[in-house]
Design an enzyme around this catalytic site. Structure first.
Site, mmCIF file in Angstrom:
data_model
loop_
_atom_site.group_PDB
_atom_site.id
_atom_site.type_symbol
_atom_site.label_atom_id
_atom_site.label_comp_id
_atom_site.label_asym_id
_atom_site.label_seq_id
_atom_site.Cartn_x
_atom_site.Cartn_y
_atom_site.Cartn_z
ATOM 1 N N ASN A 1 0.865 -1.189 0.000
ATOM 2 C CA ASN A 1 0.000 0.000 0.000
ATOM 3 C C ASN A 1 0.896 1.231 0.000
ATOM 4 O OD1 ASN A 1 -1.784 2.065 0.500
ATOM 5 N ND2 ASN A 1 -2.327 1.397 2.584
ATOM 6 N N LYS B 1 0.098 4.262 -0.206
ATOM 7 C CA LYS B 1 -0.538 5.451 0.377
ATOM 8 C C LYS B 1 -0.335 6.651 -0.572
ATOM 9 C CE LYS B 1 -0.067 3.307 4.856
ATOM 10 N NZ LYS B 1 0.022 3.438 6.287
ATOM 11 N N HIS C 1 -9.506 1.326 5.349
ATOM 12 C CA HIS C 1 -8.207 1.535 6.006
ATOM 13 C C HIS C 1 -8.394 2.489 7.184
ATOM 14 C CE1 HIS C 1 -4.050 2.605 6.708
ATOM 15 N NE2 HIS C 1 -3.711 1.536 6.009
ATOM 16 N N GLU D 1 -6.705 4.863 8.179
ATOM 17 C CA GLU D 1 -6.453 6.274 7.842
ATOM 18 C C GLU D 1 -7.695 6.911 7.216
ATOM 19 O OE1 GLU D 1 -2.843 5.585 5.663
ATOM 20 O OE2 GLU D 1 -1.806 5.112 7.536
ATOM 21 N N GLU E 1 -4.887 -4.747 10.857
ATOM 22 C CA GLU E 1 -3.866 -3.708 11.027
ATOM 23 C C GLU E 1 -4.144 -2.949 12.322
ATOM 24 O OE1 GLU E 1 -2.029 -2.529 6.981
ATOM 25 O OE2 GLU E 1 -3.714 -1.225 7.348
ATOM 26 N N GLY F 1 2.831 2.625 10.871
ATOM 27 C CA GLY F 1 3.785 3.721 10.685
ATOM 28 C C GLY F 1 4.497 4.129 11.968
ATOM 29 N N SER G 1 3.887 -1.740 10.340
ATOM 30 C CA SER G 1 5.341 -1.758 10.521
ATOM 31 C C SER G 1 5.991 -3.085 10.108
ATOM 32 C CB SER G 1 5.701 -1.387 11.969
ATOM 33 O OG SER G 1 5.272 -0.056 12.238
HETATM 34 P P1 13P Z 1 3.274 0.733 7.702
HETATM 35 O O1 13P Z 1 3.796 -0.582 7.103
HETATM 36 O O2 13P Z 1 3.967 1.934 7.153
HETATM 37 O O3 13P Z 1 3.206 0.661 9.176
HETATM 38 O O4 13P Z 1 1.750 0.873 7.179
HETATM 39 C C1 13P Z 1 0.879 -0.193 7.328
HETATM 40 C C2 13P Z 1 -0.366 0.097 6.575
HETATM 41 O O5 13P Z 1 -1.138 0.955 6.970
HETATM 42 C C3 13P Z 1 -0.612 -0.658 5.344
HETATM 43 O O6 13P Z 1 -1.903 -0.456 4.873
#
Ligand code: 13P
Length: 261
Positions: free
Chosen positions: A11, A13, A103, A105, A173, A179, A219
């Protein structure tokens, strides 16, 4: 290891414009070719921003790359006066297979509710797209309710009320692991995945629950991926930051080299 084909999903982003996307996909495909990656054994998918999809699709088709294209979101509507939205029908036309839905976010920054996510899953089913349904608890929810309660509630809501349930993928997740560099332990991830599978079997059917891939995300790096995928319960990973780094992502795709099953 189960018979479910592992899925390594990147992903991106809101990173990389369409030219940078082409460069990354070219380099990734060379890197995976160099290490003779067996795509029949481990599926690899990339989820670029909307503006990159057409370029990446063209590259995948022209060079016959074995990568699978995914999108990061879709509209719950099919078409019409919804400024800024992108329909599942448009994504299907771009040969997109997977779509991330729900997600954390988007739940956090765009106030997406369980109802929105249920409607987006319906839009995926309608347009023959495979939703990657994201679920996960915040640190506060983890402390108050334990790890599995919120993910199970979110997944139950996302799967509720569909006339027919087509193929879907679940990504666990934990919000506190995204992150942040903090990872769930492989035991935590396996335990939640097991409970999510149990809840699919109760809500949908045993057949669907045993065929559905459940990923871990948060992560993930080449140095910790093997722990997650050593468990029967975890069928892949959804990778954010590390999916933008060719060596890291290639290392993650090659997780079987580090796992003794
Ligand atoms: P990170 O791997 O940067 O922690 O992000 C995970 C994520 O949100 C994947 O959709």
């Amino acid at each position: 290891m189960s018979e479910r084909k592992p899925l390594i999903a990147g992903n991106w982003k809101m990173n990389l414009d369409h030219q940078q996307a082409i460069a990354l996909v070219q380099k990734l495909s060379w890197a995976l070719k160099d290490v003779s990656h067996d795509f029949d054994k481990v599926e690899v998918s990339v989820f670029p921003p909307y503006t990159d999809l057409r370029s990446v699709q063209t590259l995948i088709e022209a060079d016959k790359l074995p990568l699978v294209l995914g999108a990061q979101d879709l509209s719950k509507f099919d078409s019409g006066a919804y400024t800024g939205e992108v329909s599942g029908a448009f994504l299907k036309k771009l040969a997109v297979k997977y779509v991330i839905v729900g997600h954390s976010e988007r739940r956090q920054h765009h106030n997406e509710t369980d109802e929105d996510i249920q409607a987006k899953v319906a839009a995926c089913f309608k347009h023959n797209l495979v939703p990657v349904i994201c679920v996960g608890e915040t640190l506060e929810e983890l402390e108050e309710q334990g790890a599995a309660a919120v993910p199970i509630r979110q997944l139950t809501a996302a799967l509720a009320g569909h006339k027919e349930v087509n193929e879907f993928v679940v990504a666990y997740e934990p919000v506190w692991a995204i992150g942040t560099g903090k990872v769930a332990t492989s035991e935590q991830a396996a335990e939640v995945a097991k409970k999510l599978r149990q809840s699919i079997s109760e809500q949908v059917s045993i057949e669907v629950s045993s065929a559905t891939r459940i990923l871990y995300g948060g992560s993930v790096k080449s140095s910790n991926v093997a722990g997650f995928l050593a468990s029967e319960e975890v069928d892949g990973v959804l990778v954010g930051g590390a999916s933008l780094d060719i060596d890291e992502f290639t290392g993650i795709c090659r997780f079987q080299k580090h796992v003794t099953l």
